[in-house]
Design a protein around this motif. Structure first.
Motif, PDB file in Angstrom:
ATOM      1  N   PRO A  39       0.844  -1.293   0.182  1.00 48.83           N
ATOM      2  CA  PRO A  39       0.086  -0.157  -0.088  1.00 48.83           C
ATOM      3  C   PRO A  39       0.963   1.345   0.072  1.00 48.83           C
ATOM      4  O   PRO A  39       1.899   1.160   0.664  1.00 48.83           O
ATOM      5  CB  PRO A  39      -0.796  -0.178   1.188  1.00 48.83           C
ATOM      6  N   PRO A  40       0.235   2.210  -0.560  1.00 52.04           N
ATOM      7  CA  PRO A  40       1.225   3.472  -0.783  1.00 52.04           C
ATOM      8  C   PRO A  40       1.120   4.295   0.407  1.00 52.04           C
ATOM      9  O   PRO A  40       0.210   4.134   1.097  1.00 52.04           O
ATOM     10  CB  PRO A  40       0.601   4.187  -1.889  1.00 52.04           C
ATOM     11  N   ASN A  41       2.187   5.056   0.713  1.00 43.24           N
ATOM     12  CA  ASN A  41       2.296   6.229   1.773  1.00 43.24           C
ATOM     13  C   ASN A  41       2.038   5.830   3.126  1.00 43.24           C
ATOM     14  O   ASN A  41       2.131   6.775   4.134  1.00 43.24           O
ATOM     15  CB  ASN A  41       1.201   7.395   1.458  1.00 43.24           C
ATOM     16  N   ILE A  42       2.197   4.540   3.381  1.00 43.02           N
ATOM     17  CA  ILE A  42       1.846   4.018   4.711  1.00 43.02           C
ATOM     18  C   ILE A  42       3.244   4.137   5.721  1.00 43.02           C
ATOM     19  O   ILE A  42       4.265   3.913   4.931  1.00 43.02           O
ATOM     20  CB  ILE A  42       1.301   2.582   4.842  1.00 43.02           C
ATOM     21  N   TRP A  43       3.300   4.295   6.690  1.00 42.74           N
ATOM     22  CA  TRP A  43       4.340   4.393   7.517  1.00 42.74           C
ATOM     23  C   TRP A  43       4.819   2.990   8.168  1.00 42.74           C
ATOM     24  O   TRP A  43       3.649   2.189   8.478  1.00 42.74           O
ATOM     25  CB  TRP A  43       4.502   5.521   8.718  1.00 42.74           C
ATOM     26  N   GLU A  44       5.863   2.643   8.256  1.00 42.29           N
ATOM     27  CA  GLU A  44       6.369   1.283   8.849  1.00 42.29           C
ATOM     28  C   GLU A  44       7.825   1.302   9.328  1.00 42.29           C
ATOM     29  O   GLU A  44       8.565   2.261   9.076  1.00 42.29           O
ATOM     30  CB  GLU A  44       6.184   0.379   7.683  1.00 42.29           C
ATOM     31  N   CYS A  45       8.399   0.182   9.837  1.00 47.97           N
ATOM     32  CA  CYS A  45       9.636  -0.067   9.876  1.00 47.97           C
ATOM     33  C   CYS A  45      10.353  -0.450   8.692  1.00 47.97           C
ATOM     34  O   CYS A  45       9.487  -0.756   7.965  1.00 47.97           O
ATOM     35  CB  CYS A  45       9.838  -0.871  11.192  1.00 47.97           C
ATOM     36  N   THR A  46      11.571  -0.583   8.437  1.00 42.73           N
ATOM     37  CA  THR A  46      12.162  -0.902   7.444  1.00 42.73           C
ATOM     38  C   THR A  46      12.377  -2.529   7.262  1.00 42.73           C
ATOM     39  O   THR A  46      12.163  -3.206   8.350  1.00 42.73           O
ATOM     40  CB  THR A  46      13.553  -0.577   7.260  1.00 42.73           C
ATOM     41  N   GLY A  47      11.995  -3.117   6.134  1.00 39.22           N
ATOM     42  CA  GLY A  47      11.943  -4.496   5.975  1.00 39.22           C
ATOM     43  C   GLY A  47      12.015  -4.843   4.732  1.00 39.22           C
ATOM     44  O   GLY A  47      12.165  -4.112   3.642  1.00 39.22           O
ATOM     45  N   ALA A  59      10.086   8.054  15.689  1.00 39.78           N
ATOM     46  CA  ALA A  59       8.686   8.358  16.513  1.00 39.78           C
ATOM     47  C   ALA A  59       8.699   7.435  17.969  1.00 39.78           C
ATOM     48  O   ALA A  59       9.311   6.554  17.987  1.00 39.78           O
ATOM     49  CB  ALA A  59       7.639   7.680  15.652  1.00 39.78           C
ATOM     50  N   SER A  60       8.082   8.067  18.857  1.00 43.72           N
ATOM     51  CA  SER A  60       7.974   7.191  20.140  1.00 43.72           C
ATOM     52  C   SER A  60       6.885   6.130  20.040  1.00 43.72           C
ATOM     53  O   SER A  60       6.069   5.999  18.904  1.00 43.72           O
ATOM     54  CB  SER A  60       7.438   8.168  21.145  1.00 43.72           C
ATOM     55  N   ARG A  61       6.778   5.061  20.830  1.00 44.11           N
ATOM     56  CA  ARG A  61       5.573   4.220  20.909  1.00 44.11           C
ATOM     57  C   ARG A  61       4.139   4.776  20.903  1.00 44.11           C
ATOM     58  O   ARG A  61       3.228   4.549  20.274  1.00 44.11           O
ATOM     59  CB  ARG A  61       5.799   3.075  22.052  1.00 44.11           C
ATOM     60  N   ASP A  62       4.033   5.889  21.538  1.00 44.16           N
ATOM     61  CA  ASP A  62       2.786   6.775  21.706  1.00 44.16           C
ATOM     62  C   ASP A  62       2.292   7.226  20.252  1.00 44.16           C
ATOM     63  O   ASP A  62       1.178   7.004  19.730  1.00 44.16           O
ATOM     64  CB  ASP A  62       2.971   7.977  22.550  1.00 44.16           C
ATOM     65  N   LYS A  63       3.548   7.810  19.640  1.00 41.14           N
ATOM     66  CA  LYS A  63       3.423   8.454  18.320  1.00 41.14           C
ATOM     67  C   LYS A  63       2.815   7.359  17.349  1.00 41.14           C
ATOM     68  O   LYS A  63       2.018   7.553  16.367  1.00 41.14           O
ATOM     69  CB  LYS A  63       4.527   9.076  17.824  1.00 41.14           C
ATOM     70  N   ILE A  64       3.643   6.206  17.400  1.00 38.13           N
ATOM     71  CA  ILE A  64       3.295   5.071  16.420  1.00 38.13           C
ATOM     72  C   ILE A  64       1.794   4.418  16.719  1.00 38.13           C
ATOM     73  O   ILE A  64       1.040   4.250  15.884  1.00 38.13           O
ATOM     74  CB  ILE A  64       4.303   3.941  16.594  1.00 38.13           C
ATOM     75  N   ASN A  65       1.385   4.511  17.865  1.00 36.53           N
ATOM     76  CA  ASN A  65       0.049   3.979  18.367  1.00 36.53           C
ATOM     77  C   ASN A  65      -0.797   4.946  17.770  1.00 36.53           C
ATOM     78  O   ASN A  65      -1.944   4.555  17.417  1.00 36.53           O
ATOM     79  CB  ASN A  65      -0.016   3.722  19.792  1.00 36.53           C
ATOM     80  N   SER A  66      -0.557   6.317  17.718  1.00 33.05           N
ATOM     81  CA  SER A  66      -1.443   7.418  17.409  1.00 33.05           C
ATOM     82  C   SER A  66      -1.449   7.225  15.894  1.00 33.05           C
ATOM     83  O   SER A  66      -2.809   7.221  15.202  1.00 33.05           O
ATOM     84  CB  SER A  66      -0.818   8.686  17.611  1.00 33.05           C
ATOM     85  N   MET A  67      -0.225   6.939  15.295  1.00 38.60           N
ATOM     86  CA  MET A  67      -0.404   6.615  13.530  1.00 38.60           C
ATOM     87  C   MET A  67      -1.202   5.420  13.159  1.00 38.60           C
ATOM     88  O   MET A  67      -1.897   5.414  12.392  1.00 38.60           O
ATOM     89  CB  MET A  67       0.922   6.601  13.385  1.00 38.60           C
ATOM     90  N   ILE A  78      -2.198   5.118   9.334  1.00 38.69           N
ATOM     91  CA  ILE A  78      -1.416   5.669   8.609  1.00 38.69           C
ATOM     92  C   ILE A  78       0.066   4.911   8.911  1.00 38.69           C
ATOM     93  O   ILE A  78       1.011   4.895   8.351  1.00 38.69           O
ATOM     94  CB  ILE A  78      -1.189   7.008   8.459  1.00 38.69           C
ATOM     95  N   PHE A  79      -0.010   3.847   9.816  1.00 36.76           N
ATOM     96  CA  PHE A  79       1.106   3.100  10.375  1.00 36.76           C
ATOM     97  C   PHE A  79       0.596   1.628   9.963  1.00 36.76           C
ATOM     98  O   PHE A  79      -0.579   1.320  10.536  1.00 36.76           O
ATOM     99  CB  PHE A  79       1.225   3.144  11.474  1.00 36.76           C
ATOM    100  N   THR A  80       1.406   0.701   9.480  1.00 35.42           N
ATOM    101  CA  THR A  80       0.978  -0.848   9.197  1.00 35.42           C
ATOM    102  C   THR A  80       1.026  -1.228  10.391  1.00 35.42           C
ATOM    103  O   THR A  80       1.679  -1.240  11.575  1.00 35.42           O
ATOM    104  CB  THR A  80       2.068  -1.467   8.479  1.00 35.42           C
ATOM    105  N   THR A  81      -0.157  -2.261  10.586  1.00 37.21           N
ATOM    106  CA  THR A  81      -0.350  -2.811  11.721  1.00 37.21           C
ATOM    107  C   THR A  81       0.130  -4.277  11.844  1.00 37.21           C
ATOM    108  O   THR A  81      -0.154  -5.213  12.395  1.00 37.21           O
ATOM    109  CB  THR A  81      -1.819  -3.011  12.110  1.00 37.21           C
ATOM    110  N   VAL A  82       0.847  -4.962  10.679  1.00 37.83           N
ATOM    111  CA  VAL A  82       0.917  -6.131  10.374  1.00 37.83           C
ATOM    112  C   VAL A  82       1.844  -6.672  11.627  1.00 37.83           C
ATOM    113  O   VAL A  82       2.950  -6.178  11.704  1.00 37.83           O
ATOM    114  CB  VAL A  82       1.523  -6.297   9.068  1.00 37.83           C
TER     115      VAL A  82
END
Length: 184
Positions: free
Chosen positions: A70-78, A153-161, A166-170
């Motif tokens: 999916p486009p424009n989604i935030w994630e860790c590198t992989g 990003a902090s964990r709180d920021k990631i959870n907010s995203m 806008i952040f992958t939940t996989v």
């Protein structure tokens, strides 16, 4: 956030990319698979998920290129291991290719091995890596075909995203617990 771009003419093309075929336990079978073609039942390939944590407890995350799905989604590198590469080599290579960062192997630890891919029909076995390394965000060099932005990003920021979609939940719920255990 940072958006300097990276171009590498020698970057591998996914059309010719070969993967080692693994069994369900992550053992190499001695056979190869060409990326983009369907895998058979019982065949798997190695993927890595790389989390980079700084001394502030923040994680370096990146935004997928608008050309990826999916486009424009935030994630860790992989990414996927190519034939002959092990998990650590793949983790280091993916971070270098996508963010232009050279991680120090001694700063990393595998926190989960062979986590089944969460996507339907996926044949990946995912190794989750945690690297503890401070990186100046201004040194991040984005690969335009892979990434369009990066930030700490902090964990709180990631959870907010995640809540914003806008952040992958996989695997994030399980990985979040592993990251907490990996602290020390």
């Amino acid at each position: 956030m940072y958006s300097r771009l990276y171009t590498n003419k020698n970057r591998r093309t996914s059309l010719a990319e070969q993967w080692d075929i693994l069994d369900k336990h992550g053992n190499k079978t001695g056979r190869l698979h060409q990326r983009g073609k369907p895998m058979n039942k019982g065949e798997y390939h190695l993927e890595v998920c790389v989390w980079i944590e700084n001394d502030k407890g923040e994680y370096l995350i990146s935004q997928r290129s608008p050309n990826k799905t999916p486009p424009n989604i935030w994630e860790c590198t992989g990414g996927n291991a190519i034939a002959g590469d092990d998990s650590l080599t793949t983790a280091l290579k993916e971070v270098k290719e996508e963010l232009g960062i050279t991680l120090k192997p001694q700063n990393g630890q595998m926190i989960k091995s062979h986590l089944p891919c969460a996507n339907a029909g996926c044949h990946g076995l995912v190794d989750v890596w945690l690297f503890r390394q401070n990186i100046d965000i201004s040194t991040v060099t984005l690969a335009p075909e892979e990434t369009s932005n990066a930030m700490w990003a902090s964990r709180d920021k990631i959870n907010s995203m995640i809540n914003e979609g806008i952040f992958t939940t996989v695997h994030y719920k399980e990985i979040s617990k592993l990251l907490q255990k990996g602290q020390g």
